[in-house]
Design a protein around this motif. Structure first.
Motif, PDB file in Angstrom:
ATOM      1  N   GLN A  42       0.839  -1.213   0.000  1.00 56.97           N
ATOM      2  CA  GLN A  42       0.000   0.000   0.000  1.00 56.97           C
ATOM      3  C   GLN A  42       0.870   1.257   0.000  1.00 56.97           C
ATOM      4  OE1 GLN A  42      -3.272   0.193   2.829  1.00 56.97           O
ATOM      5  NE2 GLN A  42      -3.832  -1.933   2.490  1.00 56.97           N
ATOM      6  N   LEU A  43       2.179   1.087   0.273  1.00 60.23           N
ATOM      7  CA  LEU A  43       3.114   2.224   0.283  1.00 60.23           C
ATOM      8  C   LEU A  43       3.822   2.383  -1.052  1.00 60.23           C
ATOM      9  CD1 LEU A  43       4.719   4.395   2.005  1.00 60.23           C
ATOM     10  CD2 LEU A  43       6.392   2.576   2.409  1.00 60.23           C
ATOM     11  N   THR A  44       4.332   1.251  -1.583  1.00 53.57           N
ATOM     12  CA  THR A  44       5.092   1.304  -2.832  1.00 53.57           C
ATOM     13  C   THR A  44       5.203  -0.097  -3.420  1.00 53.57           C
ATOM     14  OG1 THR A  44       7.141   2.144  -3.863  1.00 53.57           O
ATOM     15  CG2 THR A  44       7.371   1.007  -1.744  1.00 53.57           C
ATOM     16  N   HIS A  45       5.952  -0.216  -4.522  1.00 54.11           N
ATOM     17  CA  HIS A  45       6.148  -1.508  -5.186  1.00 54.11           C
ATOM     18  C   HIS A  45       6.951  -2.447  -4.280  1.00 54.11           C
ATOM     19  CE1 HIS A  45       6.898  -4.366  -8.392  1.00 54.11           C
ATOM     20  NE2 HIS A  45       8.181  -4.294  -8.114  1.00 54.11           N
ATOM     21  N   ARG A 101      16.407   7.346  11.098  1.00 54.85           N
ATOM     22  CA  ARG A 101      15.608   7.591   9.897  1.00 54.85           C
ATOM     23  C   ARG A 101      14.285   6.835  10.026  1.00 54.85           C
ATOM     24  NH1 ARG A 101      18.339   9.985   5.667  1.00 54.85           N
ATOM     25  NH2 ARG A 101      20.582  10.106   5.973  1.00 54.85           N
ATOM     26  N   LEU A 102      13.219   7.564   9.791  1.00 51.62           N
ATOM     27  CA  LEU A 102      11.887   6.959   9.846  1.00 51.62           C
ATOM     28  C   LEU A 102      11.542   6.488   8.436  1.00 51.62           C
ATOM     29  CD1 LEU A 102       9.229   6.412  11.386  1.00 51.62           C
ATOM     30  CD2 LEU A 102       8.528   8.736  10.806  1.00 51.62           C
ATOM     31  N   GLU A 103      11.292   5.210   8.291  1.00 46.39           N
ATOM     32  CA  GLU A 103      11.100   4.622   6.955  1.00 46.39           C
ATOM     33  C   GLU A 103       9.860   3.736   6.888  1.00 46.39           C
ATOM     34  OE1 GLU A 103      12.832   5.097   4.199  1.00 46.39           O
ATOM     35  OE2 GLU A 103      14.586   6.154   4.988  1.00 46.39           O
ATOM     36  N   ASP A 104       9.317   3.659   5.705  1.00 46.23           N
ATOM     37  CA  ASP A 104       8.289   2.665   5.370  1.00 46.23           C
ATOM     38  C   ASP A 104       7.110   2.662   6.343  1.00 46.23           C
ATOM     39  OD1 ASP A 104       9.960   2.078   3.247  1.00 46.23           O
ATOM     40  OD2 ASP A 104      10.978   0.467   4.285  1.00 46.23           O
ATOM     41  N   VAL A 105       6.564   3.856   6.508  1.00 46.80           N
ATOM     42  CA  VAL A 105       5.394   4.042   7.368  1.00 46.80           C
ATOM     43  C   VAL A 105       4.139   3.738   6.556  1.00 46.80           C
ATOM     44  CG1 VAL A 105       4.063   5.688   8.748  1.00 46.80           C
ATOM     45  CG2 VAL A 105       6.575   5.864   8.668  1.00 46.80           C
ATOM     46  N   VAL A 106       3.337   2.821   7.025  1.00 49.11           N
ATOM     47  CA  VAL A 106       2.101   2.493   6.301  1.00 49.11           C
ATOM     48  C   VAL A 106       1.059   1.948   7.273  1.00 49.11           C
ATOM     49  CG1 VAL A 106       3.033   0.233   5.604  1.00 49.11           C
ATOM     50  CG2 VAL A 106       1.146   1.206   4.309  1.00 49.11           C
ATOM     51  N   SER A 137      14.902  11.783  10.903  1.00 52.79           N
ATOM     52  CA  SER A 137      14.466  12.424   9.660  1.00 52.79           C
ATOM     53  C   SER A 137      13.637  11.472   8.812  1.00 52.79           C
ATOM     54  CB  SER A 137      15.656  12.874   8.812  1.00 52.79           C
ATOM     55  OG  SER A 137      16.804  13.034   9.552  1.00 52.79           O
ATOM     56  N   LEU A 138      12.912  12.063   7.892  1.00 57.77           N
ATOM     57  CA  LEU A 138      12.070  11.267   6.999  1.00 57.77           C
ATOM     58  C   LEU A 138      11.882  11.993   5.674  1.00 57.77           C
ATOM     59  CD1 LEU A 138       8.921  12.595   6.752  1.00 57.77           C
ATOM     60  CD2 LEU A 138       8.998  12.045   9.175  1.00 57.77           C
ATOM     61  N   ASP A 139      11.540  11.228   4.658  1.00 56.08           N
ATOM     62  CA  ASP A 139      11.089  11.762   3.370  1.00 56.08           C
ATOM     63  C   ASP A 139       9.610  11.444   3.258  1.00 56.08           C
ATOM     64  OD1 ASP A 139      13.628  12.462   2.529  1.00 56.08           O
ATOM     65  OD2 ASP A 139      13.962  10.567   1.480  1.00 56.08           O
ATOM     66  N   CYS A 140       8.839  12.377   2.742  1.00 57.75           N
ATOM     67  CA  CYS A 140       7.421  12.057   2.550  1.00 57.75           C
ATOM     68  C   CYS A 140       6.820  12.849   1.395  1.00 57.75           C
ATOM     69  CB  CYS A 140       6.622  12.311   3.828  1.00 57.75           C
ATOM     70  SG  CYS A 140       6.392  14.057   4.213  1.00 57.75           S
ATOM     71  N   PHE A 147       0.653  16.143   8.413  1.00 56.88           N
ATOM     72  CA  PHE A 147       0.585  15.032   9.373  1.00 56.88           C
ATOM     73  C   PHE A 147       1.873  14.966  10.207  1.00 56.88           C
ATOM     74  CE2 PHE A 147       1.872  10.513   9.963  1.00 56.88           C
ATOM     75  CZ  PHE A 147       0.992  10.195  10.993  1.00 56.88           C
ATOM     76  N   TYR A 148       3.027  14.975   9.528  1.00 54.95           N
ATOM     77  CA  TYR A 148       4.285  14.869  10.278  1.00 54.95           C
ATOM     78  C   TYR A 148       4.545  16.128  11.108  1.00 54.95           C
ATOM     79  CZ  TYR A 148       5.267  10.436   8.050  1.00 54.95           C
ATOM     80  OH  TYR A 148       5.195   9.120   7.658  1.00 54.95           O
ATOM     81  N   GLU A 149       4.134  17.289  10.606  1.00 56.41           N
ATOM     82  CA  GLU A 149       4.285  18.518  11.412  1.00 56.41           C
ATOM     83  C   GLU A 149       3.470  18.414  12.697  1.00 56.41           C
ATOM     84  OE1 GLU A 149       5.460  21.981   8.171  1.00 56.41           O
ATOM     85  OE2 GLU A 149       3.347  21.751   8.711  1.00 56.41           O
ATOM     86  N   ILE A 165      18.765   9.985  -6.552  1.00 58.81           N
ATOM     87  CA  ILE A 165      19.082   9.393  -7.870  1.00 58.81           C
ATOM     88  C   ILE A 165      18.441   8.008  -7.882  1.00 58.81           C
ATOM     89  CG2 ILE A 165      20.836   8.547  -9.446  1.00 58.81           C
ATOM     90  CD1 ILE A 165      22.833  10.463  -8.329  1.00 58.81           C
ATOM     91  N   ARG A 166      17.701   7.701  -8.908  1.00 61.06           N
ATOM     92  CA  ARG A 166      17.094   6.366  -9.027  1.00 61.06           C
ATOM     93  C   ARG A 166      18.013   5.466  -9.842  1.00 61.06           C
ATOM     94  NH1 ARG A 166      12.146   4.864  -6.387  1.00 61.06           N
ATOM     95  NH2 ARG A 166      11.349   6.847  -5.653  1.00 61.06           N
ATOM     96  N   TYR A 167      18.251   4.234  -9.400  1.00 62.02           N
ATOM     97  CA  TYR A 167      19.057   3.267 -10.168  1.00 62.02           C
ATOM     98  C   TYR A 167      18.195   2.141 -10.717  1.00 62.02           C
ATOM     99  CZ  TYR A 167      22.774   5.759  -7.831  1.00 62.02           C
ATOM    100  OH  TYR A 167      23.589   6.746  -7.374  1.00 62.02           O
TER     101      TYR A 167
HETATM  102  C1  16G Z   1       8.254   7.182   1.487  1.00 59.77           C
HETATM  103  C2  16G Z   1       8.627   6.543   2.807  1.00 59.77           C
HETATM  104  C3  16G Z   1       9.945   5.812   2.666  1.00 59.77           C
HETATM  105  C4  16G Z   1       9.750   4.748   1.617  1.00 59.77           C
HETATM  106  C5  16G Z   1       9.399   5.400   0.302  1.00 59.77           C
HETATM  107  C6  16G Z   1       9.109   4.391  -0.765  1.00 59.77           C
HETATM  108  C7  16G Z   1       8.086   7.296   5.044  1.00 59.77           C
HETATM  109  C8  16G Z   1       8.244   8.348   6.096  1.00 59.77           C
HETATM  110  N1  16G Z   1       8.695   7.524   3.860  1.00 59.77           N
HETATM  111  O1  16G Z   1       9.183   8.157   1.160  1.00 59.77           O
HETATM  112  O2  16G Z   1      10.313   5.239   3.880  1.00 59.77           O
HETATM  113  O3  16G Z   1      10.887   3.915   1.534  1.00 59.77           O
HETATM  114  O4  16G Z   1       8.215   6.190   0.473  1.00 59.77           O
HETATM  115  O5  16G Z   1       8.928   5.032  -1.985  1.00 59.77           O
HETATM  116  O6  16G Z   1       7.442   6.301   5.265  1.00 59.77           O
HETATM  117  P1  16G Z   1       9.783   4.615  -3.254  1.00 59.77           P
HETATM  118  O7  16G Z   1       9.283   3.262  -3.623  1.00 59.77           O
HETATM  119  O8  16G Z   1       9.456   5.665  -4.241  1.00 59.77           O
HETATM  120  O9  16G Z   1      11.212   4.589  -2.820  1.00 59.77           O
END
Ligand code: 16G
Length: 167
Positions: A42-45, A101-106, A137-140, A147-149, A165-167
């Motif tokens: 539900q977040l990404t591929h 690093r906060l990652e993969d929040v879903v 830190s996080l990317d969103c 929400f994060y604020e 950079i995407r590989y």
């Molecule tokens: C978001 C997520 C990151 C995740 C990425 C996947 C948070 C705070 N950020 O940036 O953790 O890895 O999406 O997207 O959950 P991508 O498939 O484009 O890398």
């Protein structure tokens, strides 16, 4: 993270997530069969990650000691309904500090309105503070900035660009 302005109404916490059938806990091997990867999709591929690949990657993460994958389980359905990861990055700077690093929040989109996104982010953010991270830190996506604020995260003007950079 005690400085976080996060407010829960009604009050919930990792120990008491709001419903008796919810459990907040670290990821475990058997979560492969609780739909953990389906939730991540539900977040990404995600791709076709088989059980062996999942277990191998998870054991690498555990062995490194720097990955803290946290989940919310619906114990009635035996299903993972929320997830977030803390990744620890080791530094030379700041007296050999560690940064989080906060990652993969879903959160499963059928469980909206239960403050689960807030719960899992606050839980993992508190863990980062407990583990001595000097920052987290996080990317969103743009639509998640508010929400994060609301949870105490700030974009630092002039110093908050996320580049890729995407590989
Ligand atoms: C978001 C997520 C990151 C995740 C990425 C996947 C948070 C705070 N950020 O940036 O953790 O890895 O999406 O997207 O959950 P991508 O498939 O484009 O890398």
């Amino acid at each position: 993270f005690h400085r976080s302005p996060a407010k829960f109404k009604p009050f919930i916490s990792a120990a008491s997530p709001g419903e008796p059938w919810m459990k907040v806990r670290p990821l475990k091997d058997t979560d492969y069969d609780r739909g953990f990867l389906q939730l991540l999709s539900q977040l990404t591929h995600v791709g076709n990650v088989n059980r062996t690949q999942f277990l191998t990657r998870f054991s690498q993460m555990k062995a490194s000691g720097d990955y803290f994958v946290t989940v919310i389980e619906d114990t009635r359905k035996n299903e993972i309904i929320g997830a977030a990861s803390l990744v620890i990055e080791r530094k030379f700077i700041h007296n050999c500090a560690v940064r989080g690093r906060l990652e993969d929040v879903v959160v499963n989109d059928t469980y909206r309105g239960k403050q689960l996104g807030k719960l899992i982010v606050v839980t993992v953010s508190l863990l980062a503070e407990e583990l001595g991270c000097y920052k987290m830190s996080l990317d969103c996506k743009d639509k998640l900035i508010k929400f994060y604020e609301s949870l105490g995260y700030v974009a630092i003007p002039g110093n908050s660009n996320s580049m890729t950079i995407r590989y």
